[in-house]
Design an enzyme around this catalytic site. Structure first.
Site, PDB file in Angstrom:
ATOM      1  N   GLN A 140     -10.549   2.200  13.238  1.00 13.98           N
ATOM      2  CA  GLN A 140      -9.129   1.809  13.255  1.00 13.98           C
ATOM      3  C   GLN A 140      -8.677   1.481  11.835  1.00 13.98           C
ATOM      4  O   GLN A 140      -9.111   0.477  11.256  1.00 13.98           O
ATOM      5  CB  GLN A 140      -8.960   0.570  14.147  1.00 13.98           C
ATOM      6  N   GLY A 141      -7.822   2.324  11.255  1.00 19.31           N
ATOM      7  CA  GLY A 141      -7.353   2.119   9.883  1.00 19.31           C
ATOM      8  C   GLY A 141      -5.963   1.511   9.846  1.00 19.31           C
ATOM      9  O   GLY A 141      -4.983   2.240   9.636  1.00 19.31           O
ATOM     10  N   TYR A 142      -5.886   0.224  10.059  1.00 21.86           N
ATOM     11  CA  TYR A 142      -4.594  -0.468  10.001  1.00 21.86           C
ATOM     12  C   TYR A 142      -4.512  -1.322   8.722  1.00 21.86           C
ATOM     13  O   TYR A 142      -3.638  -1.123   7.897  1.00 21.86           O
ATOM     14  CB  TYR A 142      -4.385  -1.380  11.218  1.00 21.86           C
ATOM     15  N   SER A 175     -13.789  -1.612  10.525  1.00 23.28           N
ATOM     16  CA  SER A 175     -15.047  -1.784  11.259  1.00 23.28           C
ATOM     17  C   SER A 175     -15.641  -0.425  11.585  1.00 23.28           C
ATOM     18  O   SER A 175     -14.926   0.481  12.043  1.00 23.28           O
ATOM     19  CB  SER A 175     -14.815  -2.540  12.570  1.00 23.28           C
ATOM     20  N   GLU A 259      -7.214  -5.525  31.093  1.00 22.82           N
ATOM     21  CA  GLU A 259      -7.274  -6.979  31.258  1.00 22.82           C
ATOM     22  C   GLU A 259      -7.543  -7.652  29.918  1.00 22.82           C
ATOM     23  O   GLU A 259      -8.315  -7.180  29.111  1.00 22.82           O
ATOM     24  CB  GLU A 259      -8.291  -7.355  32.348  1.00 22.82           C
TER      25      GLU A 259
HETATM   26  C1  LIG Z   1     -14.762  -8.861  11.524  1.00 21.14           C
HETATM   27  C2  LIG Z   1     -13.458  -8.186  11.213  1.00 21.14           C
HETATM   28  C3  LIG Z   1     -13.246  -6.891  11.631  1.00 21.14           C
HETATM   29  C4  LIG Z   1     -12.044  -6.244  11.327  1.00 21.14           C
HETATM   30  N1  LIG Z   1     -11.891  -4.933  11.714  1.00 21.14           N
HETATM   31  C5  LIG Z   1     -10.753  -4.278  11.383  1.00 21.14           C
HETATM   32  C6  LIG Z   1     -10.605  -2.873  11.695  1.00 21.14           C
HETATM   33  O1  LIG Z   1     -11.501  -2.235  12.267  1.00 21.14           O
HETATM   34  N2  LIG Z   1      -9.476  -2.245  11.321  1.00 21.14           N
HETATM   35  C7  LIG Z   1      -8.453  -2.899  10.688  1.00 21.14           C
HETATM   36  O2  LIG Z   1      -7.428  -2.276  10.414  1.00 21.14           O
HETATM   37  N3  LIG Z   1      -8.557  -4.226  10.361  1.00 21.14           N
HETATM   38  C8  LIG Z   1      -9.688  -4.924  10.687  1.00 21.14           C
HETATM   39  N4  LIG Z   1      -9.832  -6.256  10.346  1.00 21.14           N
HETATM   40  C9  LIG Z   1      -8.776  -6.895   9.552  1.00 21.14           C
HETATM   41  C10 LIG Z   1      -7.986  -7.967  10.296  1.00 21.14           C
HETATM   42  O3  LIG Z   1      -7.064  -7.376  11.165  1.00 21.14           O
HETATM   43  C11 LIG Z   1      -7.300  -8.833   9.209  1.00 21.14           C
HETATM   44  O4  LIG Z   1      -8.319  -9.502   8.492  1.00 21.14           O
HETATM   45  C12 LIG Z   1      -6.371  -9.847   9.805  1.00 21.14           C
HETATM   46  O5  LIG Z   1      -5.250  -9.215  10.372  1.00 21.14           O
HETATM   47  C13 LIG Z   1      -5.871 -10.853   8.731  1.00 21.14           C
HETATM   48  O6  LIG Z   1      -5.355 -10.185   7.621  1.00 21.14           O
HETATM   49  P1  LIG Z   1      -5.874 -10.482   6.141  1.00 21.14           P
HETATM   50  O7  LIG Z   1      -7.358 -10.515   6.131  1.00 21.14           O
HETATM   51  O8  LIG Z   1      -5.193  -9.542   5.234  1.00 21.14           O
HETATM   52  O9  LIG Z   1      -5.395 -11.977   5.827  1.00 21.14           O
HETATM   53  P2  LIG Z   1      -3.928 -12.397   5.359  1.00 21.14           P
HETATM   54  O10 LIG Z   1      -2.909 -11.831   6.285  1.00 21.14           O
HETATM   55  O11 LIG Z   1      -3.768 -12.134   3.902  1.00 21.14           O
HETATM   56  O12 LIG Z   1      -3.998 -13.964   5.592  1.00 21.14           O
HETATM   57  C14 LIG Z   1      -4.571 -14.878   4.652  1.00 21.14           C
HETATM   58  C15 LIG Z   1      -4.332 -16.283   5.159  1.00 21.14           C
HETATM   59  O13 LIG Z   1      -2.910 -16.533   5.239  1.00 21.14           O
HETATM   60  C16 LIG Z   1      -2.557 -16.945   6.538  1.00 21.14           C
HETATM   61  N5  LIG Z   1      -1.246 -16.421   6.909  1.00 21.14           N
HETATM   62  C17 LIG Z   1      -0.807 -15.135   6.762  1.00 21.14           C
HETATM   63  N6  LIG Z   1       0.438 -15.007   7.245  1.00 21.14           N
HETATM   64  C18 LIG Z   1       0.797 -16.235   7.713  1.00 21.14           C
HETATM   65  C19 LIG Z   1       1.981 -16.759   8.314  1.00 21.14           C
HETATM   66  N7  LIG Z   1       3.034 -15.966   8.559  1.00 21.14           N
HETATM   67  N8  LIG Z   1       1.988 -18.070   8.672  1.00 21.14           N
HETATM   68  C20 LIG Z   1       0.926 -18.881   8.448  1.00 21.14           C
HETATM   69  N9  LIG Z   1      -0.235 -18.432   7.845  1.00 21.14           N
HETATM   70  C21 LIG Z   1      -0.282 -17.144   7.499  1.00 21.14           C
HETATM   71  C22 LIG Z   1      -3.630 -16.354   7.443  1.00 21.14           C
HETATM   72  O14 LIG Z   1      -3.728 -17.059   8.663  1.00 21.14           O
HETATM   73  C23 LIG Z   1      -4.870 -16.500   6.573  1.00 21.14           C
HETATM   74  O15 LIG Z   1      -5.394 -17.794   6.685  1.00 21.14           O
HETATM   75  C24 LIG Z   1     -11.024  -6.922  10.631  1.00 21.14           C
HETATM   76  C25 LIG Z   1     -11.231  -8.252  10.220  1.00 21.14           C
HETATM   77  C26 LIG Z   1     -12.431  -8.872  10.486  1.00 21.14           C
HETATM   78  C27 LIG Z   1     -12.623 -10.281  10.019  1.00 21.14           C
END
Ligand SMILES: Cc1cc2nc3c(=O)[nH]c(=O)nc-3n(C[C@H](O)[C@H](O)[C@H](O)COP(=O)(O)OP(=O)(O)OC[C@H]3O[C@@H](n4cnc5c(N)ncnc54)[C@H](O)[C@@H]3O)c2cc1C
Length: 402
Positions: A140-142, A175, A259
């Site tokens: 999944q490339g999001y 992932s 679910e």
């Molecule tokens: C084990 C694992 C597997 C993953 N697998 C995939 C995958 O297969 N494909 C994929 O596309 N992504 C994947 N992800 C990515 C995951 O979706 C993102 O890590 C997640 O959405 C958070 O984004 P970020 O890491 O950029 O953190 P950021 O969005 O930069 O957040 C940094 C900090 O700021 C806080 N923050 C951000 N916005 C707000 C707000 N509006 N209000 C309050 N606080 C805020 C967050 O809570 C966090 O503490 C994976 C992540 C993990 C940990």
């Protein structure tokens, strides 16, 4: 509250547990018994160099396929199980109780449902069967380095060139991209439109397409679980667009009616706590001698929280069974489950004291220590705790946006 099965539900439960009892390969049975089942075990085994690991993946997939339970939530016309939300709940509960790994990965859980709703007939015909057969797995490339919680700000570009799109940019935290055969992605196709409106959903059939570089990110546990993925002039056919151009945000948010109770998380938490209490009762590694009144109260708190998590699961499945769509309720359960998994792991390390520094498999404490590390991302993936709290505040409590 205890969940009482109707006679039909009890019969279905027994069907599922019989399949697991008779067909779960020994490798998975042993890993589950030790509480050492790796995440994405099936996907890793499928691509393993070890013949017995490949055989376990193939056998388990075949066993589920015979019952159409590879994709329990897909409609039967597409080869799925067509199970009701309640049947899926029972299925997931039995799988979690036995520690059996799921099969299929993101292709089954995300791409398949998306294609079923938005894909053309040709796309359904071409892509759904290999996902079901286990022949093609998808990443999944999001997420991107600057776009996680604020996903709609993503900048990976896809530009139309004749019959193709040319993709440039970078994804991160992808992932299993290193074991996947293919990848679906959200890309920006109109940089001038408002941010949610200029995104498209595309499929990249071969993750080895020229111009794609997959680089490992090794996590704190020492595992290669996710990756960075770079795109340099990657060409894909324009027919790999799913749904309408620039409507990908809405395509990517599709959820088929599966679910969402996270009963698997509730079962796992209860199993872990029971196992920890078992270690204390057996005074393994001096666990019983370390139980101070404070620690005793902490364990009781974990017990209450674990049972509360079950109630969250029951609440969600009750809603779904009544035809309602859980919204902030799912955020509440995700938030509570992920934070509880970290508290539970922390309590366990206190029970084992200095033994919690052990990493070797043979040490009873090591399983809990590894879990302590493994649970760090629980409050990030699938939406961070802060984001879940924002959802609960605005949609659940009706508070104004900050
Ligand atoms: C084990 C694992 C597997 C993953 N697998 C995939 C995958 O297969 N494909 C994929 O596309 N992504 C994947 N992800 C990515 C995951 O979706 C993102 O890590 C997640 O959405 C958070 O984004 P970020 O890491 O950029 O953190 P950021 O969005 O930069 O957040 C940094 C900090 O700021 C806080 N923050 C951000 N916005 C707000 C707000 N509006 N209000 C309050 N606080 C805020 C967050 O809570 C966090 O503490 C994976 C992540 C993990 C940990």
């Amino acid at each position: 509250m205890d969940w009482k099965d109707t006679p039909e539900q009890a019969a279905f439960r027994s069907e599922v547990s019989t399949l697991i009892d008779t067909r779960l390969p020994t490798r998975y049975r042993e890993l589950a018994a030790r509480g050492a089942m790796p995440e994405r075990a099936w996907e890793n085994d499928r691509k393993s160099d070890m013949p017995d690991e490949v055989a376990a993946a193939v056998d388990w997939h075949a066993a589920l396929a015979e019952r159409h339970w590879v994709a329990p939530h897909w409609p039967t016309e597409y080869g799925g199980g067509g199970l009701t939300a309640m049947e899926q709940f029972i299925f997931n509960q039995e799988m979690a109780e036995s520690g059996a790994p799921g099969v299929g990965g993101s292709g089954l859980s995300m791409l398949g449902p998306t294609l079923i709703v938005h894909g053309s007939d040709e796309q359904k015909e071409k892509y759904l069967p290999p996902i079901l057969d286990g022949n093609v797995t998808w990443a999944q490339g999001y997420s991107e380095p600057g776009s996680g919680s604020d996903l709609a700000s993503l900048t990976t570009r896809a530009v139309r060139d004749g019959d193709d799109f040319i993709i440039n940019g970078q994804k991160i935290w992808t992932s299993a991209a290193h074991t996947a055969d293919a990848m679906f992605a959200l890309v920006r196709t109109d940089p001038d439109a408002p941010k949610h409106r200029g995104i498209s959903f595309v499929m990249i059939d071969d993750i080895k397409t020229p111009g794609i570089t997959v680089r490992p990110l090794i996590n704190i546990n020492g595992d290669h679980y996710f990756n960075e993925v770079f795109f340099e002039d990657v060409r894909i056919p324009a027919t790999n667009l799913v749904g309408e151009l620039n409507r990908g945000w809405y395509v990517g948010m599709t959820l088929l009616d599966f679910e969402r109770s996270n009963i698997g998380g509730a079962v796992a938490a209860r199993r872990q706590l029971r196992s920890l209490i078992g270690h204390i009762k057996a005074n393994q590694q001096g666990a019983a001698e370390r139980i101070t009144p404070e620690l005793r109260r902490e364990i009781v708190d974990r017990w209450v929280e674990t049972e509360t998590l079950y109630q969250f699961s029951f609440r969600i499945i009750s809603m779904q069974s009544a035809g309602l769509v859980p919204n902030y309720e799912a955020s509440t359960a995700k938030l509570f489950a992920s934070e509880l998994s970290q508290r539970l792991a922390h309590t366990a390390t206190k029970v084992f004291g200095l033994h919690a520094q052990h990493w070797a498999d043979a040490e009873p404490a090591s399983r809990f220590t590894r879990n302590y590390i493994a649970m760090v991302p629980a409050t990030i993936r699938g939406g961070t705790s802060e984001v879940q709290r924002n959802v609960i505040a605005t949609r659940g409590l009706g508070l104004p946006r900050a």
